[in-house]
Structure formats: C-alpha cells, structure tokens
Write an enzyme that holds these catalytic residues in place. Structure first.
Site, mmCIF file in Angstrom:
data_model
loop_
_atom_site.group_PDB
_atom_site.id
_atom_site.type_symbol
_atom_site.label_atom_id
_atom_site.label_comp_id
_atom_site.label_asym_id
_atom_site.label_seq_id
_atom_site.Cartn_x
_atom_site.Cartn_y
_atom_site.Cartn_z
ATOM 1 N N TYR A 7 10.741 4.196 1.324
ATOM 2 C CA TYR A 7 11.473 3.177 1.873
ATOM 3 C C TYR A 7 13.035 3.294 1.307
ATOM 4 O O TYR A 7 13.927 2.740 2.012
ATOM 5 C CB TYR A 7 10.969 1.797 1.677
ATOM 6 C CG TYR A 7 9.986 1.482 2.687
ATOM 7 C CD1 TYR A 7 10.151 0.899 3.844
ATOM 8 C CD2 TYR A 7 8.469 1.738 2.244
ATOM 9 C CE1 TYR A 7 9.474 0.412 4.699
ATOM 10 C CE2 TYR A 7 7.511 1.394 3.426
ATOM 11 C CZ TYR A 7 7.894 1.005 4.370
ATOM 12 O OH TYR A 7 7.070 0.442 5.274
ATOM 13 N N ASP A 27 0.835 -1.139 0.020
ATOM 14 C CA ASP A 27 -0.203 0.146 0.050
ATOM 15 C C ASP A 27 0.850 1.206 -0.103
ATOM 16 O O ASP A 27 0.227 2.460 -0.043
ATOM 17 C CB ASP A 27 -0.864 -0.020 0.990
ATOM 18 C CG ASP A 27 -0.170 0.172 2.543
ATOM 19 O OD1 ASP A 27 0.863 0.433 2.367
ATOM 20 O OD2 ASP A 27 -0.769 0.320 3.486
HETATM 21 P P1 NAD Z 1 -0.961 -8.251 13.788
HETATM 22 O O1 NAD Z 1 0.061 -8.804 14.289
HETATM 23 O O2 NAD Z 1 -1.857 -7.498 14.376
HETATM 24 O O3 NAD Z 1 -1.797 -9.374 12.763
HETATM 25 C C1 NAD Z 1 -1.398 -10.435 12.355
HETATM 26 C C2 NAD Z 1 -2.012 -11.705 12.733
HETATM 27 O O4 NAD Z 1 -1.425 -12.878 11.890
HETATM 28 C C3 NAD Z 1 -2.118 -11.886 14.088
HETATM 29 O O5 NAD Z 1 -3.343 -12.231 14.533
HETATM 30 C C4 NAD Z 1 -1.370 -13.393 14.121
HETATM 31 O O6 NAD Z 1 -1.903 -14.337 15.094
HETATM 32 C C5 NAD Z 1 -1.508 -14.236 12.832
HETATM 33 N N1 NAD Z 1 -0.695 -14.954 12.223
HETATM 34 C C6 NAD Z 1 0.514 -15.141 12.183
HETATM 35 N N2 NAD Z 1 1.063 -16.174 11.737
HETATM 36 C C7 NAD Z 1 -0.017 -16.708 11.258
HETATM 37 C C8 NAD Z 1 -0.214 -18.020 10.841
HETATM 38 N N3 NAD Z 1 0.836 -18.910 10.473
HETATM 39 N N4 NAD Z 1 -1.392 -18.529 10.222
HETATM 40 C C9 NAD Z 1 -2.541 -17.582 10.498
HETATM 41 N N5 NAD Z 1 -2.472 -16.691 11.257
HETATM 42 C C10 NAD Z 1 -1.251 -16.154 11.593
HETATM 43 O O7 NAD Z 1 -0.046 -7.445 12.549
HETATM 44 P P2 NAD Z 1 -0.562 -6.035 11.715
HETATM 45 O O8 NAD Z 1 0.303 -5.079 12.042
HETATM 46 O O9 NAD Z 1 -2.011 -6.126 11.663
HETATM 47 O O10 NAD Z 1 -0.043 -6.635 10.096
HETATM 48 C C11 NAD Z 1 -0.467 -7.696 9.519
HETATM 49 C C12 NAD Z 1 0.458 -7.752 8.218
HETATM 50 O O11 NAD Z 1 0.053 -7.070 7.262
HETATM 51 C C13 NAD Z 1 1.989 -7.843 8.488
HETATM 52 O O12 NAD Z 1 2.730 -8.660 7.761
HETATM 53 C C14 NAD Z 1 2.107 -6.156 7.896
HETATM 54 O O13 NAD Z 1 3.570 -6.121 7.677
HETATM 55 C C15 NAD Z 1 1.220 -6.409 6.575
HETATM 56 N N6 NAD Z 1 1.064 -5.132 6.010
HETATM 57 C C16 NAD Z 1 1.453 -4.899 4.721
HETATM 58 C C17 NAD Z 1 1.141 -3.830 4.079
HETATM 59 C C18 NAD Z 1 1.642 -3.825 2.586
HETATM 60 O O14 NAD Z 1 2.038 -2.749 2.380
HETATM 61 N N7 NAD Z 1 1.889 -4.966 2.038
HETATM 62 C C19 NAD Z 1 0.393 -2.812 4.758
HETATM 63 C C20 NAD Z 1 -0.074 -2.955 5.902
HETATM 64 C C21 NAD Z 1 0.272 -4.001 6.707
HETATM 65 C C1 G6P Z 2 3.364 0.845 4.867
HETATM 66 C C2 G6P Z 2 4.254 -0.183 4.069
HETATM 67 C C3 G6P Z 2 3.670 -1.482 4.960
HETATM 68 C C4 G6P Z 2 3.915 -1.582 6.169
HETATM 69 C C5 G6P Z 2 3.495 -0.398 6.913
HETATM 70 C C6 G6P Z 2 4.038 -0.398 8.300
HETATM 71 O O1 G6P Z 2 2.074 0.911 4.752
HETATM 72 O O2 G6P Z 2 3.726 -0.460 2.750
HETATM 73 O O3 G6P Z 2 4.383 -2.746 4.130
HETATM 74 O O4 G6P Z 2 3.516 -2.663 6.790
HETATM 75 O O5 G6P Z 2 3.714 0.605 6.380
HETATM 76 O O6 G6P Z 2 3.360 0.726 9.189
HETATM 77 P P1 G6P Z 2 3.292 0.485 10.729
HETATM 78 O O7 G6P Z 2 2.264 1.287 11.046
HETATM 79 O O8 G6P Z 2 3.004 -0.967 11.261
HETATM 80 O O9 G6P Z 2 4.884 1.057 11.139
HETATM 81 MN MN MN Z 3 4.226 -2.268 1.905
#
Ligand code: NAD
Ligand code: G6P
Ligand code: MN
Length: 441
Positions: A264, A170
């Site tokens: 980044y 995102d």
């Molecule tokens: P969080 O820790 O609140 O939630 C993650 C959940 O995944 C937890 O409830 C955990 O129990 C669960 N989990 C862990 N391993 C698992 C497995 N093997 N099977 C099923 N469930 C499992 O984390 P968050 O801050 O809400 O972030 C979630 C993910 O989204 C992270 O990887 C974060 O980096 C990602 N994210 C990515 C983007 C992006 O740009 N790609 C943007 C925002 C968040």
């Molecule tokens: C951006 C990135 C994500 C990352 C997030 C971290 O949105 O694209 O990949 O997970 O920032 O945000 P946080 O609030 O968890 O530091």
């Molecule tokens: Mn990202």
C-alpha cells in the site's frame, strides 16, 4: 472441550461464506457450537445465509446456524464477533475511488481521500456493533477487519478504550505467503518477522527462519528485480490490478532498500504514477462488483436452487485463516506471534504512545502483548507521523463535526497535492456522503 459461539457481523459480505467454510475446515482446531450472521441489510444477508445453512447442514449438522438483523439475537451468548462491514456498500466505494480521481488524486478504498471518506462512514457502524457485543456478550472479543482499519482502530481506541476489540489486516499475511513462496518454503508460519508501521503503511525489518537464519538477502534480491510478483498462489489478490500493485513494489522497495515494504505504500510514494495508471471510469470497485461480488452471490443462488453445496466451493482468502489463528490464540492462550493494529505505547520507541501501529504481538487470552520494535529511521518516521496525523484528524473531525479538521486531514495526506485540491475533493465527497457522515460545520 469448550465449543465456541461466533457471530459474524456483515453477514452479507462477500467474505462471509469463505469464513464460514474456513471455520468448518478448522473445526478440530477451534470447535464451534454455533455460528450466527448479522447484517442490517436483510435481503443481501439472506442470500448468503440460505447458502451457508445448506453448507452447514451437509458438512457439520451439529453446529447451530442462523442469520438475523436483530442485534440482541445475533450478539447474545457469543464468544467472538468477527466483523467485516462495509458501510455504504460497493456503491459508495465506487464514489470513494472516482471522486478523487476526477480531481487527479489517488482514488483508493483505504488510502488518501477515498479511505478517509470510507473512515467517516465506518466509525459509527463499527462502534454500533462493538456496543451491541458489549451489551449482549460482555466477555466476548471482537475481531475487526472492517476497513479502513487504521481509522477504525484510532476511533475505537479513542471512543471505546476499554473494549475487547482487535483490529486486523490480511495484507501482511498475503505478503508473507508470497515471501514463503519466493523462498520455496511450505508456509509463512516458518517465518519469524519484525515489522513496524501503521495499517496499510509499514515495513519488514527482519525475516528469519525458526533457526534464526537471515532470509532478507534472498528476498531483497528477488524484490529488487520482481517486486512481489511471483508464482505464489494468492486467490484474493489475483486480479490484474493487484498483480500490478505487487510488481510496483520493486519501485517502492527502491526508496527504502534495507527493508521490505507493504504494497500500500505505493499510493503514498507514487501517487502521480497511480493516478496516471487509473481508469477514472472503471475502478477497483467496478472490478470487484463484476467479479467477486457476482461470483459469490451467483454461487450462493446455485446452492439454494439445487439445495446442495456439494460441488461448490467458496474461496477463503488469507484473512479467513488469520482470523481463526487469532480466535484460537485468544481461546487457548497460545501466545502466537501475529501482526496486529494496537496502541503503540512505547513499542516503537521514537513514535507517539497514542498512535495505533501495526506491529508483532504475542496473543493470548488477555489479548495482544505488543513486542518492542525499537527506534525507526527518520524517513519512515516522517512518513508515519504525517499519516498518523491524518488518521487522528479524521477521528477529530468525526467526533467534533469539524469541517476544518477534515480539510486539514485531506491536505496533510501525502496523496493530495495542495490545500486547494483537498478542498475541492472534500466538498464533492461531503455531497456524496450526506446520508452517512455527521454534519460538518
Ligand atoms: P460487502 O459490501 O460485500 O459486505 C459488507 C456487508 O456489511 C454488507 O452485507 C452490508 O450490508 C453490511 N453492513 C454495512 N453496514 C452495516 C452495519 N452498520 N451493520 C451491519 N452490517 C452492515 O463488502 P466486502 O467486500 O465483503 O468487505 C467487507 C469488509 O471487509 C470491508 O470493510 C472490507 O474493506 C473489509 N476487508 C478487510 C480486510 C483487511 O485486511 N482488514 C480484508 C478483506 C476485507
Ligand atoms: C487487501 C487489504 C484489505 C482490502 C483488500 C481489498 O487484502 O488488506 O484491507 O480490503 O485488499 O481487496 P479488494 O479485492 O476488495 O480490492
Ligand atoms: Mn487490510
């Protein structure tokens, strides 16, 4: 009209309630008949699940809703799996950030040694969910934004080359919202962009409006003075540390002033600055645990206690709307143009075909159709070649259980000053990750 069935993997994520709200708000655009949450941490997920259940009952009672830790139940009969798992939870993110910092190296969720450590944990978790989906709903699509997306994408390309998975981020969406704000436009959707790079590692080369008018000069003028600091509302990146990252873009931009950079790149171009400006005892993981994680779980508790979601709102970040755009593009074959992480296959002409790159694609019911971005300049190509080699070495290390390859990956990262420091950080991270990483020999 077909209604879609959706599983959300990582049901206990801080982003889940925002995505569920967003799915409801966009119901007319993407009608849904069922939402199922799946997590492997029952208690965490049930806090979120109970609150979402109340929200659905009040806002869209016709949508079936459940939450489960049983993969068969979660992944049977679904059209889309939206995945955002965090293997090791925030406790391990904290280690990913603090261990490198204790050696004077960048400590970041997805970049440098911390990102590599997270990648070594995520690969198995993401592959497991992909395999569940293919077993129970072979025609479904997995829209994955579990981080570190670059390493996860390389792992799924290598280990599950024929799977229906699209890896997304995102950050470009948020930055394009900022561009729209700076330009005084209603929406980022008025922009037509060209962009190339890796995940969390790329540049915009062209930004026009729909009529073809070049908007780069106006944006460059702003960025050369303010970076990406602006008055544009960005709920997800509102913390002071994110604001600092947006400001630092001014310096990131100055290195390649004919393009606009991903935020980044700061970690690769200014690692010394980043370390100097980090608090090694209180990192972003601490900030998030004390803000987003607390807020989301407290709101969920309040909804459950009062048995109504009225008066409560879960914020949904840029990625929630992006993921619905993506699902709609697949569902209705819209050919919407979106930045996705896909195999290069010639799209960046002078870059390896088997690299996972982030570039514009047209998305339809067969998935993404990448657009050719042409040749890229020597400086960006050099940086990307180094970084893509890091990502490939991490996946090699994970597959082969190779200490040597992981040490090479750390050593090659532009965030790490030497092979010696790489080894020290690696050895500490191995110890911290012994419950998660394959054994390395
Ligand atoms: P969080 O820790 O609140 O939630 C993650 C959940 O995944 C937890 O409830 C955990 O129990 C669960 N989990 C862990 N391993 C698992 C497995 N093997 N099977 C099923 N469930 C499992 O984390 P968050 O801050 O809400 O972030 C979630 C993910 O989204 C992270 O990887 C974060 O980096 C990602 N994210 C990515 C983007 C992006 O740009 N790609 C943007 C925002 C968040
Ligand atoms: C951006 C990135 C994500 C990352 C997030 C971290 O949105 O694209 O990949 O997970 O920032 O945000 P946080 O609030 O968890 O530091
Ligand atoms: Mn990202």
């Amino acid at each position: 009209m077909k209604k879609f069935r959706i599983a959300i993997a990582g049901g206990g994520s801080t982003f889940t309630p925002g995505i569920v709200s967003m799915l409801l708000v966009n119901y007319d655009r993407l009608p849904i008949s069922e939402i199922k949450l799946y997590d492997n941490y029952e208690e965490r997920q049930s806090s979120i699940g109970k609150a979402c259940k109340i929200m659905l009952r009040e806002r869209h009672p016709e949508v079936e809703f459940s939450y489960t830790t049983d993969p068969e139940q979660a992944f049977s009969n679904v059209d889309f799996v939206m995945a955002h798992i965090r293997v090791g939870l925030y406790a391990m993110r904290e280690q990913d950030e603090k261990i490198p910092l204790s050696h004077g190296v960048v400590g970041q969720e997805t970049c440098g040694p911390g990102g590599i450590a997270y990648g070594m944990r995520s690969i198995a978790g993401v592959i497991e969910i992909l395999d569940y989906m293919e077993e129970y709903s072979p025609d479904a699509w997995m829209l994955n934004y579990s981080n570190p997306a670059a390493i996860v994408a390389e792992a799924t390309r290598r280990l599950r080359p024929h799977s229906n998975i699209i890896n997304i981020c995102d950050m470009p969406v948020s930055i394009e919202n900022t561009f729209a704000g700076i330009l005084g436009l209603e929406s980022r959707k008025e922009l037509v962009v060209r962009y190339f790079g890796l995940n969390h590692f790329g540049w915009w080369t062209s930004i026009t409006d729909k009529s073809g008018k070049d908007l780069m000069p106006q944006l460059k003028e702003w960025v050369s003075e303010h970076g990406y600091e602006s008055n544009t509302e960005d709920f997800q990146h509102r913390a002071p540390s994110w604001k600092e990252t947006f400001r630092k873009v001014k310096d990131v931009y100055s290195v390649v002033p004919d393009m606009l950079p991903n935020t980044y790149l700061k970690y690769y171009l200014y690692p010394d600055y980043v370390v100097e400006h980090s608090d090694k005892d209180y990192t972003r993981a601490n900030e998030v645990m004390n803000s987003r994680e607390k807020e989301v779980f407290t709101t969920a508790e309040k909804i459950v206690a009062s048995d109504t979601a009225e008066g409560y709102e879960f914020h949904s970040g840029a990625h929630a709307s992006f993921i619905i755009d993506l699902a709609s593009a697949i569902a209705y074959n819209t050919k919407e143009r979106m930045l996705l992480i896909v195999p290069n296959n010639g799209a960046i002409i002078n870059f390896p075909a088997n690299a996972m790159v982030e570039i514009p694609c047209l998305v339809g019911s067969d998935g993404p159709e990448p657009l050719v971005m042409g040749e890229i300049p020597t400086f960006q190509k050099g940086m990307m070649e180094e970084q893509v080699a890091v990502e490939k070495l991490v996946v090699d290390a994970w597959v082969e259980g190779s200490y040597q390859k992981l040490w090479q990956a750390f050593t090659l990262s532009a965030t790490v000053p030497s092979a010696g420091v790489a080894k020290e950080v690696l050895d500490d991270l191995i110890e911290a990750n012994k419950d998660f990483w394959p054994v390395l020999r």
